[in-house]
Write an enzyme that holds these catalytic residues in place. Sequence first.
Site, mmCIF file in Angstrom:
data_model
loop_
_atom_site.group_PDB
_atom_site.id
_atom_site.type_symbol
_atom_site.label_atom_id
_atom_site.label_comp_id
_atom_site.label_asym_id
_atom_site.label_seq_id
_atom_site.Cartn_x
_atom_site.Cartn_y
_atom_site.Cartn_z
ATOM 1 C CB VAL A 50 -0.982 0.070 1.193
ATOM 2 C CG1 VAL A 50 -2.184 -0.798 0.973
ATOM 3 C CG2 VAL A 50 -0.277 -0.219 2.492
ATOM 4 C CE LYS A 81 2.840 13.230 -1.949
ATOM 5 N NZ LYS A 81 3.076 12.269 -0.867
ATOM 6 C CB ILE A 356 8.742 5.046 0.763
ATOM 7 C CG1 ILE A 356 7.688 3.939 0.619
ATOM 8 C CG2 ILE A 356 9.837 4.871 -0.285
ATOM 9 C CD1 ILE A 356 6.814 4.030 -0.604
HETATM 10 P P1 FAD Z 1 6.266 -5.312 3.140
HETATM 11 O O1 FAD Z 1 5.795 -4.542 1.978
HETATM 12 O O2 FAD Z 1 5.227 -5.973 3.975
HETATM 13 O O3 FAD Z 1 7.276 -6.424 2.611
HETATM 14 C C1 FAD Z 1 7.694 -7.485 3.445
HETATM 15 C C2 FAD Z 1 8.499 -8.480 2.632
HETATM 16 O O4 FAD Z 1 9.073 -9.433 3.495
HETATM 17 C C3 FAD Z 1 7.694 -9.266 1.603
HETATM 18 O O5 FAD Z 1 8.448 -9.398 0.426
HETATM 19 C C4 FAD Z 1 7.536 -10.650 2.242
HETATM 20 O O6 FAD Z 1 7.439 -11.680 1.306
HETATM 21 C C5 FAD Z 1 8.843 -10.733 3.010
HETATM 22 N N1 FAD Z 1 8.802 -11.625 4.157
HETATM 23 C C6 FAD Z 1 8.022 -11.525 5.256
HETATM 24 N N2 FAD Z 1 8.296 -12.530 6.121
HETATM 25 C C7 FAD Z 1 9.283 -13.264 5.515
HETATM 26 C C8 FAD Z 1 9.980 -14.439 5.889
HETATM 27 N N3 FAD Z 1 9.738 -15.081 7.051
HETATM 28 N N4 FAD Z 1 10.905 -14.939 5.034
HETATM 29 C C9 FAD Z 1 11.183 -14.331 3.849
HETATM 30 N N5 FAD Z 1 10.553 -13.215 3.459
HETATM 31 C C10 FAD Z 1 9.605 -12.701 4.277
HETATM 32 N N6 FAD Z 1 4.623 4.711 3.062
HETATM 33 C C11 FAD Z 1 4.820 5.722 2.217
HETATM 34 O O7 FAD Z 1 5.950 6.205 2.069
HETATM 35 N N7 FAD Z 1 3.782 6.236 1.513
HETATM 36 C C12 FAD Z 1 2.507 5.794 1.644
HETATM 37 O O8 FAD Z 1 1.619 6.285 0.966
HETATM 38 C C13 FAD Z 1 2.270 4.755 2.577
HETATM 39 N N8 FAD Z 1 1.029 4.281 2.788
HETATM 40 C C14 FAD Z 1 0.841 3.337 3.755
HETATM 41 C C15 FAD Z 1 -0.462 2.943 4.080
HETATM 42 C C16 FAD Z 1 -0.669 2.049 5.130
HETATM 43 C C17 FAD Z 1 -2.060 1.665 5.499
HETATM 44 C C18 FAD Z 1 0.432 1.505 5.827
HETATM 45 C C19 FAD Z 1 0.233 0.527 6.953
HETATM 46 C C20 FAD Z 1 1.721 1.872 5.498
HETATM 47 C C21 FAD Z 1 1.927 2.797 4.468
HETATM 48 N N9 FAD Z 1 3.201 3.201 4.136
HETATM 49 C C22 FAD Z 1 3.386 4.228 3.263
HETATM 50 C C23 FAD Z 1 4.374 2.510 4.641
HETATM 51 C C24 FAD Z 1 4.898 1.623 3.486
HETATM 52 O O9 FAD Z 1 3.888 0.737 3.074
HETATM 53 C C25 FAD Z 1 6.103 0.834 3.876
HETATM 54 O O10 FAD Z 1 7.041 1.689 4.466
HETATM 55 C C26 FAD Z 1 6.768 0.215 2.655
HETATM 56 O O11 FAD Z 1 5.831 -0.396 1.831
HETATM 57 C C27 FAD Z 1 7.789 -0.777 3.088
HETATM 58 O O12 FAD Z 1 7.188 -1.978 3.452
HETATM 59 P P2 FAD Z 1 8.139 -3.195 3.800
HETATM 60 O O13 FAD Z 1 8.943 -3.521 2.593
HETATM 61 O O14 FAD Z 1 8.840 -2.895 5.057
HETATM 62 O O15 FAD Z 1 7.129 -4.399 4.115
#
Ligand code: FAD
Length: 530
Positions: A50, A81, A356
């Site tokens: 998201v 943006k 991000i």
């Molecule tokens: P995720 O996207 O959840 O990725 C996790 C990864 O880890 C996946 O690839 C998964 O497969 C892997 N994984 C998990 N467990 C394991 C395991 N045991 N073994 C191997 N792999 C595993 N940020 C912004 O800058 N702008 C926005 O507009 C924004 N909107 C948001 C809206 C909401 C409702 C929320 C909750 C957050 C939002 N954010 C936003 C924050 C943003 O989504 C995150 O900072 C960004 O997407 C990074 O996510 P991530 O990669 O940490 O986690």
Amino acid sequence: MPRLQKILVVGGGTAGWLTACYLAKTLNASDARSVQVELVESPSIGALGVGEGTFPSIRGTLAAIGLDERRFFVGAAATFKQGVHFVDWVRPASEAGHHHYFHPFNHPSQRAGSPELLPYWLLGAAPAGMPFAQAVSMQQRIVEAGRAPKRMADGNYLGPMNYAYHFDAACFASVLAEHGQSLGVKRLLATVEHTELDEQGGIARVLTRELGALSADLYVDCTGLRGALIGGALQSPLRSLRDVLFCDRAVAVQVPDATPDAPIRPYTMASAQESGWIWDIGLQRRRGTGYVYSSQHTDAGRAEEVIRAYLGPAAEKLEARHIKFDPGYRPEPWRRNCVAVGLAGGVVEPLESTGIALVELGAYLISHLLPGDRNDMARTAKLYNQMMSARYERILDFIKMHYCITQRRDSKFWIDNVDPASIPNTLRDRLALWRHRPPHRLDFVTDLEMFMPASWQYVLYGMEFKTDLEPMRSAYPQGEAARREFATIQQVAGRAAGDLPDHRALVEQLCLEHAQEGRMEVAAPARMGG
Ligand code: FAD
């Protein structure tokens, strides 16, 4: 000295791939003699998907990893943006119609030799009733005219307006994955099931279902909200932010465009609601929308009703995705030989798109602070943890300000948000100071801030915050010069709006040009051989 030889990034969402790309580029991972970067991502656990609105720092990050801007536009279904348009944050629509204000990415205009405009705007030198953002920057006019921040001829990541992007999160991770592998990142598909610790309490190896044991000198936990390594095996606790920021749920709906030529807004819309707010962003073929709300103040059923009412008939039959998150961050995101980046390190609600940008900062700090000696991580970890914690605390104040200077009292959510007990002391002190003088650069330690003074000013004065400069009027004798400057900004804004291309037209042209370049590259060897 035992040399740092291998980094394992666990997780392949935005955080995982952006960090892996940044590390690979900075450390020159494609050279076999350099530090090796591997990324393991689960084929069965999905990314959150998201995070679609960004902050202007993203341009520097994408340029630093060497990704072509046009390739990025095509791969991530990106759009431009130029700021955030806030609706009903000061008063509910029921009181006097909709309230609007704009937080542009451009800094207030300040030409050499002309006075700083903010004090003069506060003293009434701008045209009557003109909002602060409109008076001091041309960007509001540009976005109202539906214009892009740059022209086709402007170089990669450059343009006359400051800008960031909206993009499809899943597509962004894919384009980064492709780019990361070209930078030397080794991609592994496996789910980490267990983490084994060494005698010092650091990570010895992770055990995966598909590939068995994987080991490295440094582990980067990018497993999202799970925080599988940092929260699981290493038990680094979360500091909850619930007492300040109440939103802890979201319900997201993706809305396909009605027609292929529908205009795309070049800004994020953030519309306040009874128990939170709705984001609304335009991508190339759809809008990404979501209601971020507080579960203390409403429930999932009512939240879905609110977003469906906002979207109207366009939302009929569309799936609504419910998301839970726990606002907070880990004061110790780097513990032993494991550092958490992205949601694994902390979650702040998405107002002003800090998620991000925090990933970008994490990747930047790790790349530049990384010690060459793998046994000497404690000092680096301490520095990293101090800088990240300070950044979270500054962001916390900035986001809370949007809620606590409101005049809304129409629901318990808004009433609770202005309760002094929910406002951090640092923010309360600043707001008290700013009643008698506007925010100044000296109020901020810029290396620790994500939001520069201009952003605080746009939000404060967009939200009708009152700074009484009358007692200091005589310190501002350049009223005439300021008046001329306000008039010039309006003239230049009109011309700029005429010169810049339509938003959708530019996005489509960038994508088309990239496709044509790709065809030429493929065609060229055939011609040479023939
Ligand atoms: P995720 O996207 O959840 O990725 C996790 C990864 O880890 C996946 O690839 C998964 O497969 C892997 N994984 C998990 N467990 C394991 C395991 N045991 N073994 C191997 N792999 C595993 N940020 C912004 O800058 N702008 C926005 O507009 C924004 N909107 C948001 C809206 C909401 C409702 C929320 C909750 C957050 C939002 N954010 C936003 C924050 C943003 O989504 C995150 O900072 C960004 O997407 C990074 O996510 P991530 O990669 O940490 O986690």
